[in-house]
Design an enzyme around this catalytic site. Structure first.
Site, PDB file in Angstrom:
ATOM      1  N   HIS A  52       4.618  15.137  57.171  1.00 24.06           N
ATOM      2  CA  HIS A  52       5.930  14.575  57.482  1.00 24.06           C
ATOM      3  C   HIS A  52       6.566  15.381  58.607  1.00 24.06           C
ATOM      4  CE1 HIS A  52       6.548  17.798  54.544  1.00 24.06           C
ATOM      5  NE2 HIS A  52       7.749  17.980  55.092  1.00 24.06           N
ATOM      6  N   ASN A 101       6.595  21.276  59.767  1.00 23.76           N
ATOM      7  CA  ASN A 101       6.170  22.535  59.156  1.00 23.76           C
ATOM      8  C   ASN A 101       4.727  22.347  58.688  1.00 23.76           C
ATOM      9  OD1 ASN A 101       8.701  23.833  59.425  1.00 23.76           O
ATOM     10  ND2 ASN A 101       9.461  22.749  57.621  1.00 23.76           N
ATOM     11  N   GLY A 148       6.492  27.421  56.086  1.00 25.26           N
ATOM     12  CA  GLY A 148       7.366  27.060  54.974  1.00 25.26           C
ATOM     13  C   GLY A 148       7.199  25.640  54.491  1.00 25.26           C
ATOM     14  N   GLN A 149       6.028  25.034  54.750  1.00 24.76           N
ATOM     15  CA  GLN A 149       5.795  23.677  54.232  1.00 24.76           C
ATOM     16  C   GLN A 149       5.798  23.704  52.710  1.00 24.76           C
ATOM     17  OE1 GLN A 149       2.099  21.821  55.466  1.00 24.76           O
ATOM     18  NE2 GLN A 149       2.577  19.905  54.383  1.00 24.76           N
ATOM     19  N   HIS A 155      10.413  16.364  60.290  1.00 29.34           N
ATOM     20  CA  HIS A 155      11.860  16.380  60.075  1.00 29.34           C
ATOM     21  C   HIS A 155      12.530  15.908  61.368  1.00 29.34           C
ATOM     22  CE1 HIS A 155      11.731  19.183  56.482  1.00 29.34           C
ATOM     23  NE2 HIS A 155      10.517  19.360  56.996  1.00 29.34           N
ATOM     24  N   ASP A 169      16.524  13.274  53.836  1.00 25.28           N
ATOM     25  CA  ASP A 169      16.204  14.510  53.122  1.00 25.28           C
ATOM     26  C   ASP A 169      17.263  14.764  52.039  1.00 25.28           C
ATOM     27  OD1 ASP A 169      14.288  17.176  53.926  1.00 25.28           O
ATOM     28  OD2 ASP A 169      15.971  17.513  52.550  1.00 25.28           O
ATOM     29  N   ILE A 170      16.792  15.208  50.882  1.00 27.55           N
ATOM     30  CA  ILE A 170      17.693  15.430  49.746  1.00 27.55           C
ATOM     31  C   ILE A 170      18.593  16.647  49.971  1.00 27.55           C
ATOM     32  CG2 ILE A 170      16.254  16.955  48.304  1.00 27.55           C
ATOM     33  CD1 ILE A 170      16.830  15.041  45.943  1.00 27.55           C
TER      34      ILE A 170
HETATM   35  P1  5GP Z   1       8.804  20.910  54.142  1.00 22.99           P
HETATM   36  O1  5GP Z   1       9.446  22.166  53.621  1.00 22.99           O
HETATM   37  O2  5GP Z   1       7.538  20.577  53.392  1.00 22.99           O
HETATM   38  O3  5GP Z   1       8.628  20.881  55.635  1.00 22.99           O
HETATM   39  O4  5GP Z   1       9.854  19.756  53.863  1.00 22.99           O
HETATM   40  C1  5GP Z   1      10.016  19.157  52.620  1.00 22.99           C
HETATM   41  C2  5GP Z   1      11.387  18.531  52.608  1.00 22.99           C
HETATM   42  O5  5GP Z   1      11.435  17.640  51.496  1.00 22.99           O
HETATM   43  C3  5GP Z   1      12.528  19.526  52.404  1.00 22.99           C
HETATM   44  O6  5GP Z   1      13.417  19.468  53.524  1.00 22.99           O
HETATM   45  C4  5GP Z   1      13.196  19.074  51.112  1.00 22.99           C
HETATM   46  O7  5GP Z   1      14.614  19.162  51.155  1.00 22.99           O
HETATM   47  C5  5GP Z   1      12.742  17.639  50.987  1.00 22.99           C
HETATM   48  N1  5GP Z   1      12.652  17.169  49.613  1.00 22.99           N
HETATM   49  C6  5GP Z   1      12.141  17.838  48.537  1.00 22.99           C
HETATM   50  N2  5GP Z   1      12.206  17.093  47.430  1.00 22.99           N
HETATM   51  C7  5GP Z   1      12.774  15.898  47.813  1.00 22.99           C
HETATM   52  C8  5GP Z   1      13.101  14.703  47.103  1.00 22.99           C
HETATM   53  O8  5GP Z   1      12.888  14.559  45.897  1.00 22.99           O
HETATM   54  N3  5GP Z   1      13.670  13.702  47.831  1.00 22.99           N
HETATM   55  C9  5GP Z   1      13.924  13.809  49.181  1.00 22.99           C
HETATM   56  N4  5GP Z   1      14.483  12.769  49.777  1.00 22.99           N
HETATM   57  N5  5GP Z   1      13.609  14.931  49.872  1.00 22.99           N
HETATM   58  C10 5GP Z   1      13.049  15.954  49.206  1.00 22.99           C
END
Ligand code: 5GP
Length: 115
Positions: A96, A83, A89-90, A98, A29-30
């Protein structure tokens, strides 16, 4: 149009892949919320858990999580979170999970590492 995660999987934008098989790809994760924060992404562009087909084998994320936990030496445990949708908060509409670990985590519903 490819999702953000598909672009990372295809190497169109940078990403650190830590594990992959024919069904899933795991990317660091970034914005990590724990010392280990890996996103286990389905190769199939399923928008979210709500869109998961009823039929089929859906154990790929779980099997990958187990392997990544072993690969990264997370012997004292880790957490797997999905999520799904706005209330959760997706932010990326591509299924995916985490995988969080590498430290003692906070209680359920809290963010990140215990202080
Ligand atoms: P969500 O909020 O959809 O459950 O998770 C999305 C995740 O993607 C977040 O934890 C966010 O930090 C990560 N993310 C968003 N943009 C990027 C990216 O460009 N590269 C990587 N490696 N992770 C990302």
């Amino acid at each position: 149009m490819a999702t953000l995660f598909t672009k990372i999987i295809n190497g169109e934008i940078p990403g650190e892949i830590v594990y992959q098989n024919e069904h899933v790809v795991a990317i660091k994760d970034i914005q990590p919320m724990a010392p280990v924060h890996v996103l286990i992404v389905t190769r199939a562009e399923i928008p979210g858990l709500s869109e998961l087909p009823d039929a089929g084998d859906h154990t790929h994320i779980l099997n990958a999580a187990k392997k990544i936990g072993e690969q990264l030496g997370l012997t004292s445990g880790y957490r797997l979170v999905i999520n799904n949708g706005v209330d959760a908060g997706q932010t990326v509409p591509h299924l995916h999970a985490h995988l969080l670990g590498g430290a003692k985590l906070g209680g359920f519903g809290e963010e990140g590492v215990e202080h």
